[in-house]
Design a protein around this motif. Structure first.
Motif, PDB file in Angstrom:
ATOM      1  N   VAL A 145      -0.181  18.858 -17.361  1.00  0.00           N
ATOM      2  CA  VAL A 145      -1.276  18.963 -18.333  1.00  0.00           C
ATOM      3  C   VAL A 145      -1.543  20.419 -18.737  1.00  0.00           C
ATOM      4  CG1 VAL A 145      -3.747  18.597 -18.677  1.00  0.00           C
ATOM      5  CG2 VAL A 145      -2.341  16.773 -17.717  1.00  0.00           C
ATOM      6  N   PRO A 146      -1.758  21.349 -17.802  1.00  0.00           N
ATOM      7  CA  PRO A 146      -1.979  22.742 -18.244  1.00  0.00           C
ATOM      8  C   PRO A 146      -0.782  23.315 -18.985  1.00  0.00           C
ATOM      9  CG  PRO A 146      -2.599  22.451 -15.932  1.00  0.00           C
ATOM     10  CD  PRO A 146      -1.853  21.226 -16.325  1.00  0.00           C
ATOM     11  N   LEU A 147       0.427  22.993 -18.497  1.00  0.00           N
ATOM     12  CA  LEU A 147       1.622  23.523 -19.151  1.00  0.00           C
ATOM     13  C   LEU A 147       1.772  22.958 -20.563  1.00  0.00           C
ATOM     14  CD1 LEU A 147       4.115  25.291 -18.817  1.00  0.00           C
ATOM     15  CD2 LEU A 147       5.314  23.328 -17.844  1.00  0.00           C
TER      16      LEU A 147
ATOM     17  N   ILE B 265       7.146  14.096 -18.592  1.00  0.00           N
ATOM     18  CA  ILE B 265       5.993  13.749 -19.432  1.00  0.00           C
ATOM     19  C   ILE B 265       5.493  14.938 -20.236  1.00  0.00           C
ATOM     20  CG2 ILE B 265       5.320  11.963 -17.801  1.00  0.00           C
ATOM     21  CD1 ILE B 265       3.046  13.741 -16.867  1.00  0.00           C
ATOM     22  N   LEU B 266       6.005  16.122 -19.964  1.00  0.00           N
ATOM     23  CA  LEU B 266       5.567  17.313 -20.712  1.00  0.00           C
ATOM     24  C   LEU B 266       5.772  17.168 -22.217  1.00  0.00           C
ATOM     25  CD1 LEU B 266       6.040  20.987 -19.663  1.00  0.00           C
ATOM     26  CD2 LEU B 266       6.684  20.323 -21.963  1.00  0.00           C
ATOM     27  N   PRO B 267       6.950  16.732 -22.708  1.00  0.00           N
ATOM     28  CA  PRO B 267       7.102  16.617 -24.166  1.00  0.00           C
ATOM     29  C   PRO B 267       6.168  15.599 -24.797  1.00  0.00           C
ATOM     30  CG  PRO B 267       8.975  15.659 -23.016  1.00  0.00           C
ATOM     31  CD  PRO B 267       8.187  16.393 -21.999  1.00  0.00           C
ATOM     32  N   ILE B 268       5.828  14.530 -24.063  1.00  0.00           N
ATOM     33  CA  ILE B 268       4.925  13.511 -24.616  1.00  0.00           C
ATOM     34  C   ILE B 268       3.535  14.104 -24.815  1.00  0.00           C
ATOM     35  CG2 ILE B 268       3.848  11.269 -24.195  1.00  0.00           C
ATOM     36  CD1 ILE B 268       6.303  10.507 -22.573  1.00  0.00           C
ATOM     37  N   ILE B 269       2.994  14.705 -23.766  1.00  0.00           N
ATOM     38  CA  ILE B 269       1.645  15.274 -23.861  1.00  0.00           C
ATOM     39  C   ILE B 269       1.623  16.427 -24.849  1.00  0.00           C
ATOM     40  CG2 ILE B 269      -0.219  16.349 -22.558  1.00  0.00           C
ATOM     41  CD1 ILE B 269       0.781  14.917 -20.083  1.00  0.00           C
TER      42      ILE B 269
ATOM     43  N   LEU C 219       0.820  -1.212   0.000  1.00  0.00           N
ATOM     44  CA  LEU C 219       0.000   0.000   0.000  1.00  0.00           C
ATOM     45  C   LEU C 219       0.853   1.260   0.000  1.00  0.00           C
ATOM     46  CD1 LEU C 219      -2.829   1.183   0.081  1.00  0.00           C
ATOM     47  CD2 LEU C 219      -2.723   1.091   2.581  1.00  0.00           C
ATOM     48  N   THR C 220       1.936   1.263   0.742  1.00  0.00           N
ATOM     49  CA  THR C 220       2.813   2.436   0.797  1.00  0.00           C
ATOM     50  C   THR C 220       3.355   2.787  -0.582  1.00  0.00           C
ATOM     51  OG1 THR C 220       3.481   1.860   3.047  1.00  0.00           O
ATOM     52  CG2 THR C 220       4.887   3.395   1.847  1.00  0.00           C
ATOM     53  N   PHE C 221       3.743   1.787  -1.335  1.00  0.00           N
ATOM     54  CA  PHE C 221       4.337   2.024  -2.648  1.00  0.00           C
ATOM     55  C   PHE C 221       3.276   2.403  -3.688  1.00  0.00           C
ATOM     56  CE2 PHE C 221       6.580  -1.432  -0.389  1.00  0.00           C
ATOM     57  CZ  PHE C 221       7.698  -0.704   0.000  1.00  0.00           C
ATOM     58  N   ILE C 222       2.095   1.823  -3.551  1.00  0.00           N
ATOM     59  CA  ILE C 222       0.996   2.221  -4.444  1.00  0.00           C
ATOM     60  C   ILE C 222       0.637   3.689  -4.209  1.00  0.00           C
ATOM     61  CG2 ILE C 222      -1.438   1.823  -4.984  1.00  0.00           C
ATOM     62  CD1 ILE C 222      -1.015  -1.115  -4.317  1.00  0.00           C
ATOM     63  N   TYR C 223       0.589   4.080  -2.943  1.00  0.00           N
ATOM     64  CA  TYR C 223       0.287   5.482  -2.622  1.00  0.00           C
ATOM     65  C   TYR C 223       1.346   6.417  -3.191  1.00  0.00           C
ATOM     66  CZ  TYR C 223       0.107   9.786   0.088  1.00  0.00           C
ATOM     67  OH  TYR C 223       0.081  11.104   0.450  1.00  0.00           O
ATOM     68  N   GLY C 224       2.631   6.085  -3.008  1.00  0.00           N
ATOM     69  CA  GLY C 224       3.694   6.943  -3.517  1.00  0.00           C
ATOM     70  C   GLY C 224       3.665   7.064  -5.028  1.00  0.00           C
ATOM     71  N   THR C 225       3.372   5.950  -5.710  1.00  0.00           N
ATOM     72  CA  THR C 225       3.312   5.974  -7.176  1.00  0.00           C
ATOM     73  C   THR C 225       2.160   6.841  -7.662  1.00  0.00           C
ATOM     74  OG1 THR C 225       4.266   3.757  -7.276  1.00  0.00           O
ATOM     75  CG2 THR C 225       3.105   4.536  -9.225  1.00  0.00           C
ATOM     76  N   LEU C 226       0.971   6.632  -7.090  1.00  0.00           N
ATOM     77  CA  LEU C 226      -0.199   7.397  -7.534  1.00  0.00           C
ATOM     78  C   LEU C 226      -0.080   8.869  -7.155  1.00  0.00           C
ATOM     79  CD1 LEU C 226      -3.106   4.913  -6.712  1.00  0.00           C
ATOM     80  CD2 LEU C 226      -2.011   5.366  -8.917  1.00  0.00           C
ATOM     81  N   ALA C 227       0.433   9.162  -5.952  1.00  0.00           N
ATOM     82  CA  ALA C 227       0.536  10.553  -5.506  1.00  0.00           C
ATOM     83  C   ALA C 227       1.507  11.334  -6.391  1.00  0.00           C
ATOM     84  CB  ALA C 227       0.986  10.603  -4.044  1.00  0.00           C
ATOM     85  N   SER C 228       2.671  10.780  -6.658  1.00  0.00           N
ATOM     86  CA  SER C 228       3.641  11.485  -7.502  1.00  0.00           C
ATOM     87  C   SER C 228       3.125  11.640  -8.932  1.00  0.00           C
ATOM     88  CB  SER C 228       4.975  10.741  -7.498  1.00  0.00           C
ATOM     89  OG  SER C 228       4.817   9.412  -7.953  1.00  0.00           O
ATOM     90  N   SER C 229       2.406  10.632  -9.446  1.00  0.00           N
ATOM     91  CA  SER C 229       1.866  10.720 -10.805  1.00  0.00           C
ATOM     92  C   SER C 229       0.761  11.767 -10.896  1.00  0.00           C
ATOM     93  CB  SER C 229       1.338   9.353 -11.243  1.00  0.00           C
ATOM     94  OG  SER C 229       2.362   8.388 -11.247  1.00  0.00           O
ATOM     95  N   ILE C 230      -0.082  11.856  -9.880  1.00  0.00           N
ATOM     96  CA  ILE C 230      -1.152  12.860  -9.881  1.00  0.00           C
ATOM     97  C   ILE C 230      -0.567  14.267  -9.818  1.00  0.00           C
ATOM     98  CG2 ILE C 230      -3.083  13.778  -8.537  1.00  0.00           C
ATOM     99  CD1 ILE C 230      -3.765  10.882  -7.796  1.00  0.00           C
ATOM    100  N   VAL C 231       0.445  14.455  -8.973  1.00  0.00           N
ATOM    101  CA  VAL C 231       1.121  15.758  -8.913  1.00  0.00           C
ATOM    102  C   VAL C 231       1.718  16.102 -10.273  1.00  0.00           C
ATOM    103  CG1 VAL C 231       3.051  17.016  -7.887  1.00  0.00           C
ATOM    104  CG2 VAL C 231       1.579  15.632  -6.437  1.00  0.00           C
ATOM    105  N   ALA C 232       2.322  15.113 -10.912  1.00  0.00           N
ATOM    106  CA  ALA C 232       2.909  15.350 -12.229  1.00  0.00           C
ATOM    107  C   ALA C 232       1.854  15.769 -13.248  1.00  0.00           C
ATOM    108  CB  ALA C 232       3.634  14.091 -12.708  1.00  0.00           C
ATOM    109  N   LEU C 233       0.695  15.117 -13.236  1.00  0.00           N
ATOM    110  CA  LEU C 233      -0.363  15.477 -14.182  1.00  0.00           C
ATOM    111  C   LEU C 233      -0.914  16.866 -13.897  1.00  0.00           C
ATOM    112  CD1 LEU C 233      -2.437  12.187 -14.643  1.00  0.00           C
ATOM    113  CD2 LEU C 233      -0.746  13.189 -16.177  1.00  0.00           C
ATOM    114  N   ILE C 234      -1.087  17.207 -12.627  1.00  0.00           N
ATOM    115  CA  ILE C 234      -1.607  18.528 -12.272  1.00  0.00           C
ATOM    116  C   ILE C 234      -0.694  19.632 -12.793  1.00  0.00           C
ATOM    117  CG2 ILE C 234      -2.081  20.076 -10.328  1.00  0.00           C
ATOM    118  CD1 ILE C 234      -3.056  17.649  -8.773  1.00  0.00           C
ATOM    119  N   ILE C 235       0.602  19.392 -12.775  1.00  0.00           N
ATOM    120  CA  ILE C 235       1.553  20.396 -13.257  1.00  0.00           C
ATOM    121  C   ILE C 235       1.704  20.336 -14.772  1.00  0.00           C
ATOM    122  CG2 ILE C 235       3.948  21.177 -13.137  1.00  0.00           C
ATOM    123  CD1 ILE C 235       4.049  20.046 -10.294  1.00  0.00           C
TER     124      ILE C 235
END
Length: 356
Positions: A130-132, A217-221, A112-128
């Motif tokens: 996607v708009p950029l 992930i910015l260049p991909i999107i 659970l700890t590792f699933i949380y870290g993976t999802l939390a960091s990925s969500i932060v990455a998308l929040i930053i």
């Protein structure tokens, strides 16, 4: 003309069979123009030289094999992960994915700890990111001068070619000090009441991992979004402007609305890159197996724990637990992509209903 080709043409002319139209014309007294060969004669001549049924059948089965290989690869990956993690599955069961414990000494493991870290960091990455990414794509496609469009597109795509470890080194020496000394104190002062930006402020944590993932992930999107926006017909833009819309309204209604399905697809690909990223995240996330609400605190991701501890697995249960974490990462990726596909289907269905 080569001699062999000339001989084939002469043979074709000699062995040609009159078509029904030529026969009718002959009966009516008309003659076929000299040197003109009817289509049926050409086909008969080509069929006489060789039968293509074997080649067509072989090509068909080759394409089917290529398509089925995708299912085979996924099935092999899943079966190997399940087989190698049987020891951990038998001992912990489904509770492995809902336990926070990770203690190789006592043999108590949970993902659970590792699933949380993976999802939390990925969500932060998308929040930053996607708009950029969308902003960069809109500027390059709709607003950038021609002399600047090429260099900007090249630099954006160049970011995707930088190795992950280089991003990690840059994050350690540049990004971590900037976040620790300049950005994080401001976030703690202004948004600390939310609990997401509370101390400790080590510089390495989920927030830092999310920022470096956003850059990766910015260049991909951005590249895929730009391609989708370029594919929108110019008539859409002209029609919206002809109705009196401003430039922003034209971009919002005439371009982004028509390209939204492709944009969602680019976000899916970016999320897939963020979920599976290893080296850069390992170097800046802090590698501490605990769940903390604050994004500034150290965390751990599924890919990072496998990379860090796979060579240190001293017993079969430890190794099996790491493989099961890989299975968890595999399942999380499938679930996230499945939900994204459902989102795309919902958007597409809604668009079809409005068109109807």
């Amino acid at each position: 003309m080569p001699v062999s080709v000339t001989k084939d043409v002469e043979k074709l002319k000699d062995t040609s069979v009159a078509s029904p139209q030529e026969t009718a014309a002959t009966h009516s007294g008309a003659s076929t123009p000299q040197g003109v060969v009817d289509v049926s004669s050409v086909r008969k001549f080509l069929m006489a030289r060789g039968n293509s049924a074997v080649a067509d059948r072989g090509f068909r089965w080759l394409m089917i094999a290529c398509a089925m290989s995708i299912f085979a690869i996924v099935a092999l990956i899943a079966s190997e992960l399940i087989a190698r993690s049987q020891l951990s599955i038998a001992k912990f069961g489904i509770g492995f994915f809902f336990k926070q414990a990770w203690n190789p000494v006592t043999g108590d493991y949970g993902a659970l700890t590792f699933i949380y870290g993976t999802l939390a960091s990925s969500i932060v990455a998308l929040i930053i990111a996607v708009p950029l990414s969308i902003g960069v794509s809109v500027f390059i496609t709709e607003m950038s001068p021609k002399f600047l469009r090429g260099p900007l597109s090249f630099l954006t795509e160049l970011l995707a070619a930088i190795p992950s470890v280089v991003y990690g080194l840059w994050a350690v020496f540049v990004l971590v000090p900037i976040l620790r000394d300049d950005v994080n104190p401001v976030l703690m002062k202004t948004l600390g009441w939310t609990g997401f930006f509370a101390p400790p402020n080590f510089g390495q944590g989920v927030m830092t991992a999310g920022v470096i993932l956003a850059i990766m992930i910015l260049p991909i999107i951005s590249s895929l979004t730009r391609e989708v926006m370029t594919a929108v017909p110019g008539s859409q833009r002209e029609a919206v402007l002809a109705l009196g819309a401003t430039r922003w309204e034209m971009i919002r209604m005439g371009v982004l609305r028509n390209a939204r399905i492709g944009i969602v697809g680019s976000i899916i690909l970016g999320l897939g890159r963020a979920l599976g990223e290893t080296m850069a995240v390992t170097m800046v996330i802090g590698n501490r197996p605990e769940i903390v609400k604050s994004l500034l605190a150290p965390g751990y991701s599924m890919a990072s724990v496998i990379a860090n501890e796979f060579t240190e697995a001293s017993d079969s249960l430890y190794l099996s637990a790491l493989v099961e974490i890989g299975l968890a990462l595999f399942l999380v990726t499938i679930i996230v992509n499945g939900l994204a596909r459902l989102l795309v289907w919902a958007v597409t269905r809604g668009a079809s209903a409005r068109v109807a």
